[in-house]
Design an enzyme around this catalytic site. Structure first.
Site, PDB file in Angstrom:
ATOM      1  N   GLU B  54       0.824  -1.205   0.000  1.00  7.58           N
ATOM      2  CA  GLU B  54       0.000   0.000   0.000  1.00  7.58           C
ATOM      3  C   GLU B  54       0.862   1.260   0.000  1.00  7.58           C
ATOM      4  O   GLU B  54       0.491   2.289  -0.557  1.00  7.58           O
ATOM      5  CB  GLU B  54      -0.929   0.040   1.212  1.00  7.58           C
ATOM      6  CG  GLU B  54      -2.083  -0.943   1.156  1.00  7.58           C
ATOM      7  CD  GLU B  54      -1.773  -2.248   1.848  1.00  7.58           C
ATOM      8  OE1 GLU B  54      -0.591  -2.459   2.224  1.00  7.58           O
ATOM      9  OE2 GLU B  54      -2.693  -3.071   2.013  1.00  7.58           O
ATOM     10  N   GLN B 117      -8.557  -6.034  12.045  1.00  4.45           N
ATOM     11  CA  GLN B 117      -8.111  -5.013  11.092  1.00  4.45           C
ATOM     12  C   GLN B 117      -8.850  -3.694  11.254  1.00  4.45           C
ATOM     13  O   GLN B 117      -9.121  -2.995  10.289  1.00  4.45           O
ATOM     14  CB  GLN B 117      -8.206  -5.531   9.649  1.00  4.45           C
ATOM     15  CG  GLN B 117      -7.189  -6.640   9.382  1.00  4.45           C
ATOM     16  CD  GLN B 117      -6.987  -6.967   7.924  1.00  4.45           C
ATOM     17  OE1 GLN B 117      -7.891  -6.819   7.107  1.00  4.45           O
ATOM     18  NE2 GLN B 117      -5.785  -7.421   7.566  1.00  4.45           N
ATOM     19  N   LYS B 166     -17.323  -1.152   5.748  1.00  2.00           N
ATOM     20  CA  LYS B 166     -17.670  -2.168   4.757  1.00  2.00           C
ATOM     21  C   LYS B 166     -19.189  -2.262   4.543  1.00  2.00           C
ATOM     22  O   LYS B 166     -19.658  -2.370   3.412  1.00  2.00           O
ATOM     23  CB  LYS B 166     -17.122  -3.525   5.202  1.00  2.00           C
ATOM     24  CG  LYS B 166     -17.377  -4.631   4.202  1.00  2.00           C
ATOM     25  CD  LYS B 166     -16.650  -5.916   4.572  1.00  2.00           C
ATOM     26  CE  LYS B 166     -16.893  -6.986   3.507  1.00  2.00           C
ATOM     27  NZ  LYS B 166     -16.139  -8.220   3.768  1.00  2.00           N
TER      28      LYS B 166
END
Lengths: 169, 562, 561
Positions: B54, B117, B166
């Site tokens: 990333e 996460q 999400k």
């Protein structure tokens, strides 16, 4: 439900950021917050009014306690405490009649007029949140020009006020 | 106005990106951003570049943004994906690069619970973004993305982060674009104060020893041509900060080169002796000013900047114009037409010419390859017609001093944050923006190792990036400080193990060449530039080679080590 | 004694038993690096990207069970630590991160390589400090070690401006730490202990759930005794793996999203769940509403904020889990739950892990890990990266000895495994250290091969290469209708050639027949070694619990008959 937390913290730069960041990150809602030094200049007291159910409040207290700069935290909601907020309200008063009426309300609420301008007045009031809300509602019809409200500060009655621990040195 | 009914949040993200004109983006998938990746699966209008880390994705987006002037877009998953963007965000923030970072977050019901996460990326990035958002309601999603692009690209540009849980990407909503923005605290209205403009004009016209000083703000405003016109019209010497390289073509006769810690001697002398500095889009960084109390002590300062907070932040100004560099410059040009009262500055020009002759940038080519010689070889072949990114360290300073370019978009480097590992991924972004141009990644052996895995991205995309490693087997710039200021006590700056970069390149399927002798340099550079595909040049230079001139940190500009 | 603050810093590091630090120099930390050079007792490991430094410090900390130390310069050096610090924070790893900062007069001016690292790391550190006055440095450093290593451990960051490090100070003799707002609780409350004892007496199907806190408490022996005494099976979270021997008959292995069938069934059927140092993370519980529905839940943890955070708790107790287990072992009488245990044993028999191998392919990653376990579990420490290989390691290796698995659980950080192995190997040079990694993760930290070679670290890297980001691919397979997006790594380098360029010995395993011989040979070879295993990208991690489902609703691999 609203809870009032009395929090002693180290008087250091960044403490407010740590607490604000914690609330943001864990999704807690601060209703109001007031900070000031205590008689010990190394220690500040924060009075935080926070809303949430019991589970949330328990987490708020525990998470706050985990911050190294938090010295002591007490949830004083269920204790007998005195809580006060303060406001300044600048209201319209175009004529003598309005002025008279406003002065009457001010008397009833034991508030004070702290400034009179050409067509405005500034009212200062202290009291519990409900009283402050009532003053605001009462003066609203006159037209509120400006409005400043502090967070609540609070103190437990009697001898059991949460004191900060004695310094070790 | 575009309207699409009842689409997933992930699709809203993709549609909004398209509406913003995004055709290239960089990223790395994970669990939380999976739905957005699913929406990208069918998307033909956006080219998604999968990097191998990333950190490289955001640097690539940054390089893309700097070389195109368009906002760079990067996407990462929650937790480590987001935190891996931190260096890149800070890097873009320090250099005012327009960037939109889209991170996914754990579902709303898991927020604040230290879920798998989960990281508070909005909180983490507050100090290093222009703004950061957490999207808690799908109804806000399109508006927030629109605002993010607006904030990133207007005023003083900068990175903006949008964090999307999400479950928000899975929900359905209607898509309307462009949505109405809600930014009461943000205004980019032009507030040019004409009195200040006139005052500035007076000072410029009455100056006997004027000097122009240009920086990254000119690049961001796309105002190089205007500024060049002003330089020529005023006929004044002009110097630049690292971020301003290319605003004035390097072969221009009025160009004095870079100022500051590793500036040219003549630029630094000019700063010390001038009686007026006209600074456009600069922020008087400590690497530029050296010791503040002696910086340009004979000069009045006229400062033009888009960011009001920069004015008088470091250097007190005599006149300051808060506004867009291009707009103000054009205003200056117009005003100048009306003036005929310019001081004669021939004497000043002679003085500057004299410094140029007596203190040129120089080196002695011995039997060991000199980095400056390599850069000159590149210049001979490219004739200023190449794009280059640099890493951070000596390679960066030598490139800034020696590499010839004509526009700021040709030279991309990490200035404010000084991020090692930036250059290679940035070159990926640059090559994608300019597929037919020569793109060089100027590198050192320390920086190159930081994002070495991106060789795979280069190979996969068949990007013909030319990687030039000036290999001295150590962290040269830090070593230089130890050499000069720490009694040659080289603590932890020498790499005892030196991997074979050519073999590494070959393992990735990339052609490479080791260069040991000065005689080979010209041929090696030619081979690399002419080769159809990526090429790595591993060029052995001495670890003893230092960057000069050098103003010791905190020293005065006219007190250089040469 | 008068000395530079940077030298005082070195003294304090020594006082705390620090013998290795992991770092990368730069302008703002030069004075500290100069002090390192003058110091003979502290080794410095120069990594190739600061990102690896906190991971290495984490590996070191997990091996030694005391703070790992990493060091970086200001600006990008500091920001490169962020992922590693967040990783340590989520897994409660004791760590002290030291960063250089621009000189105090320049702070807040956007100076070269200036970044507000204390602001950035507030959400991801246990505490952090900016040292504005050199006189405070000794106290702050002592506090940092104290905070990092006591209570619930965690990372602490200390930001030191360059001029502060260069200032002459008086190094104090007395560095006793006293922080008003920080007093962890260690001893469990007696009345709560009594409640637990009562609950244990009532229970007919008790289950122990061990979490990562057990590792830091070093309470493996107490756990074994406790399990015997209350006659209960044991499940572990990812971070607790190895605290209880998985070869033991009571061991059910990992629970959760990728838990073993027997472990997940046991959680769903137990009537008493005793959680020891676990935090009920979402990857362990599956749907919270369906978690251990039949059970009374006892939660033992040193961090009061964990109690009641994610699941309802019936009996909480705050304190050090080792001390509390000792108290419980003394207070509880021997129990017998043979019926429950035989039920659990049946689950184990019915659902052996060898049934969960998944699709047919030439070389089964699960089998490699099983074999690796057989060859090394008595002597190795295993680090993993993040992805399928991590789950396979957790499921198929069968760990036996305490603190032999080092992995990133909470943050799930790719690129963690290899630097963590470097830290572990630095902590114990004689140990066999194995890094199990995947082709995606390994690329995030592969420059560190140079670091490992430089320090002659004989780490064995087991690389599961399936040319894809396969755990994400697996999610896309099941949740996105096999629409694979952004996961294709078919342009991978030749990892063996690449490793050879760094001077690494390499082996490649492509077929099951050669697995045993090559693995044994590779493990026996000297020096840094890469074992590349070419595995299929069609392999899946089984079992798995789909989103919003309970643990007993897991999807297991069904063999095609």
């Amino acid at each position: 439900m609203k809870h009032t937390l009395s929090v002693l913290v180290e008087n250091k730069p960044g403490v407010l950021t740590r607490i604000a960041g914690l609330f943001a990150r864990r999704g807690y809602n601060i209703s109001s917050l007031a900070v000031g030094e205590t008689d010990d200049p190394d220690v500040s007291r924060m009075t935080i009014v926070v809303s949430g159910d019991e589970v949330v409040i328990e987490q708020v207290c525990k998470q706050l306690n985990k911050l190294v700069d938090v010295i002591k935290l007490t949830d004083i909601t269920d204790k007998e405490f005195i809580g006060r907020e303060m406001i300044f309200i600048k209201v319209n008063c175009p004529d003598a009649k309005a002025r008279m009426e406003i002065m009457q309300f001010v008397d009833i609420f034991r508030a004070r007029v702290v400034d009179i301008g050409k067509d405005t007045m500034i009212i200062e009031a202290t009291g519990e949140a409900a009283k402050i809300d009532a003053i605001e509602d009462t003066l609203r019809p006159f037209g509120i020009r400006d409005f400043v409200r502090t967070g609540q500060i609070a103190m437990v009655r009697g001898a059991k006020n949460p004191k900060h621990p004695k310094k070790s040195n | 106005m575009t309207k699409i009914e009842n689409i997933r949040g992930a699709q809203i993200v993709v549609e909004a990106l398209k509406e913003e004109g995004v055709d290239t983006m960089f990223g790395y998938p994970g669990g939380a951003n999976m739905v957005i990746y699913d929406a990208l699966y069918d998307e033909k209008a956006i080219n998604h570049i999968l990097t191998r880390h990333e950190q490289a994705a955001i640097h690539a987006a940054d390089g893309y943004a700097r070389t195109t002037g368009k906002p760079g877009v990067v996407m990462a998953t929650s937790g480590p994906g987001g935190t891996n963007l931190v260096t890149g965000l800070a890097n873009a923030y320090m250099d005012s690069v327009p960037l939109v970072a889209i991170t996914a977050q754990v579902g709303r019901s898991l927020l604040g619970k230290d879920s798998f996460q989960e990281a508070d990326i909005v909180g983490i990035t507050i100090p290093i973004t222009k703004y950061s958002y957490l999207v808690k309601d799908i109804k806000d999603l399109a508006r927030i993305i629109h605002e993010a692009f607006y904030l990133a690209t207007t005023g003083r540009p900068g990175p903006v982060l949008v964090d999307i849980p999400k479950d928000v990407t899975q929900e359905l909503a209607d898509f309307v674009y462009p949505p109405e923005m809600d930014l009461p605290g943000y205004s980019i209205e032009s507030k040019i104060d004409m009195a200040e403009v006139d005052a500035a004009m007076d000072m410029i016209c009455s100056a006997k020893r004027p000097l122009m000083f240009v920086g990254g703000g000119v690049r961001n405003a796309g105002a190089s041509e205007d500024v060049l016109a002003l330089v020529e019209k005023l006929n004044v010497p002009v110097s630049w900060s690292l971020m301003g390289k290319g605003v004035i073509p390097d072969d221009h006769e009025l160009n004095l080169g870079m100022v500051g810690m590793h500036g040219t001697a003549y630029a630094n002398y000019a700063f010390s002796e001038c009686d007026l500095i006209l600074g456009i889009g600069v922020r008087f960084d400590d690497r530029v000013t050296g010791k503040l109390s002696t910086f340009a002590k004979n000069a009045m300062v006229v400062h033009v900047d888009i960011d009001d907070a920069e004015i008088d932040k470091i250097v007190p100004t005599s006149a300051a114009v808060h506004g867009d560099a291009g707009e103000v410059t054009r205003l200056f040009l117009k005003k100048l037409d009306e003036r005929e009262d310019r001081e004669d500055i021939t004497e000043w020009h002679d003085r500057v010419e004299d410094w140029k002759e007596t203190h040129p940038l120089a080196y002695d080519q011995t039997d060991i390859i000199k980095p400056q010689y390599v850069l000159e070889a590149i210049n001979r072949q490219t004739k200023g017609d190449c794009y280059a990114s640099t890493e951070v360290g000596q390679n960066q300073m030598w490139s800034a001093q020696w590499l010839q370019v004509k526009t700021p978009e040709q030279f991309v480097t990490s200035g404010g944050l000084g991020t090692m590992g930036f250059g290679l991924p940035a070159a990926i972004g640059m090559q994608l923006a300019h597929p037919d141009k020569t793109v060089l990644s100027m590198s050192g052996d320390g920086s190159f190792q930081m994002n070495i895995q991106e060789l795979q991205t280069i190979k996969e995309l068949k990007l013909p990036v030319k990687i030039v490693i000036l290999n001295n087997g150590c962290l040269g710039m830090v070593r230089q400080w130890q050499d000069l200021f720490m009694d040659k006590r080289y603590a932890c700056t020498v790499f005892l193990d030196k991997p074979d970069f050519v073999r590494i390149a070959e393992a990735y399927g990339i052609k490479g060449r080791m260069v040991m002798n000065p005689d080979e340099v010209e041929d090696a550079v030619k081979e690399a530039l002419e080769y159809d595909g990526p090429f790595l040049l591993n060029i052995a230079i001495e670890s003893e080679e230092n960057v000069f001139p050098m103003v010791p940190a905190g020293g005065s500009l006219n007190n250089m080590l040469k | 004694m008068k000395m530079k603050a940077a030298e005082s810093l070195m003294k304090i590091l020594e006082d705390h038993g620090v013998d290795v630090i992991f770092g990368y120099p730069g302008g703002a930390v030069l004075p500290i690096y100069d002090a390192i050079l003058k110091n003979d007792n502290i080794k410095h490991v120069l990594v190739r990207n600061e990102q690896a430094a906190p991971h290495a410090a984490s590996g070191y900390a997990k091996m030694k069970n005391r703070p790992g130390v990493c060091l970086a310069t200001s600006g990008p050096g500091a920001t490169n630590l962020v992922t590693g610090i967040a990783t340590a924070y989520m897994d409660s790893v004791p760590m002290v991160a030291i960063t250089g900062q621009v000189s105090t007069p320049m702070i807040g001016t956007d100076a070269f390589q200036e970044v507000d690292i204390t602001g950035i790391t507030m959400p991801i550190t246990k505490h952090n400090y900016l040292v504005k006055d050199a006189k405070d440095l000794p106290r702050i450093m002592s506090e940092a070690f104290h905070v990092a290593s006591t209570g619930r451990p965690g990372p602490v960051l200390v930001d030191i401006p360059r001029d502060v490090a260069d200032t002459m100070i008086e190094h104090p003799d007395d560095l006793t730490v006293n922080i008003k707002g920080y007093k962890p609780t260690y001893k469990g409350h007696n009345s709560q202990i009594k409640k637990i004892v009562k609950a244990l007496e009532k229970a007919e199907a008790p289950l122990i759930m061990a979490g990562g806190g057990m590792q830091y408490a070093g309470a493996g022996d107490e756990l074994k005794e406790f399990a015997e005494r209350i006659d209960a099976p044991v499940v572990t979270t990812l971070n607790a793996i190895s605290i209880f021997p998985e070869t033991d008959k009571r061991a059910l292995g990992m629970l959760g999203m990728h838990g073993r069938p027997a472990a997940n069934y046991a959680v769903s059927h137990c009537d008493l769940l005793i959680s020891l140092g676990a935090r009920f993370g979402d990857r362990a519980t599956g749907s919270v509403g369906k978690f251990a529905k039949k059970a009374t839940i006892i939660h033992i943890d040193i961090d009061p904020a964990e109690i009641g955070k994610n699941v309802r708790v019936d009996v909480p107790i705050v304190g050090d889990v080792k001390i509390i287990l000792k108290d419980l072992n003394a207070a509880v009488e021997q129990r017998d739950h043979s019926e429950w245990n035989s039920k659990v044993a049946d689950w184990k028999l019915e659902h052996p892990m060898s049934d969960q191998y998944g699709n047919e392919s030439d070389l089964k990653p699960q089998k490699i890990l099983e074999l690796l376990g057989d060859l090394t579990r008595d002597r190795a420490v295993v680090t993993t990266d993040v992805g399928q290989h991590q789950m396979w390691t957790a499921l198929h290796y069968d760990f036996e000895k305490e603190r032999t698995l080092i992995t990133s659980g909470g943050l799930g950080t790719m690129g963690y495994g290899f630097p963590a192995a470097i830290g572990a190997q630095m902590a114990d040079p004689e140990k066999l250290v194995i890094c199990v990694t995947g082709d995606g993760s390994f690329q995030m930290s592969l420059p560190e091969m140079a670091t490992a070679i430089e320090h002659c670290l004989p780490i064995k890297i087991v690389l599961m290469n399936n040319s894809s980001l396969s755990l994400v691919k697996q999610l896309q397979h099941f949740q996105c209708d096999r629409r694979y997006s952004g996961i294709d790594f078919t342009a991978n380098p030749d990892f063996c050639l690449l490793a050879q360029a760094y001077g690494v010995k390499t082996f490649r395993i492509e077929k099951e027949e050669e697995m045993e011989e090559k693995l044994a040979e590779a493990l026996a070879s000297e020096g840094l070694t890469l074992i590349e295993c070419i595995v299929s990208d069609k392999e899946m991690v089984y079992p798995f619990v789909p989103g919003k489902k309970g643990l007993d609703e897991m999807v297991k691999f069904e063999k095609l008959k």
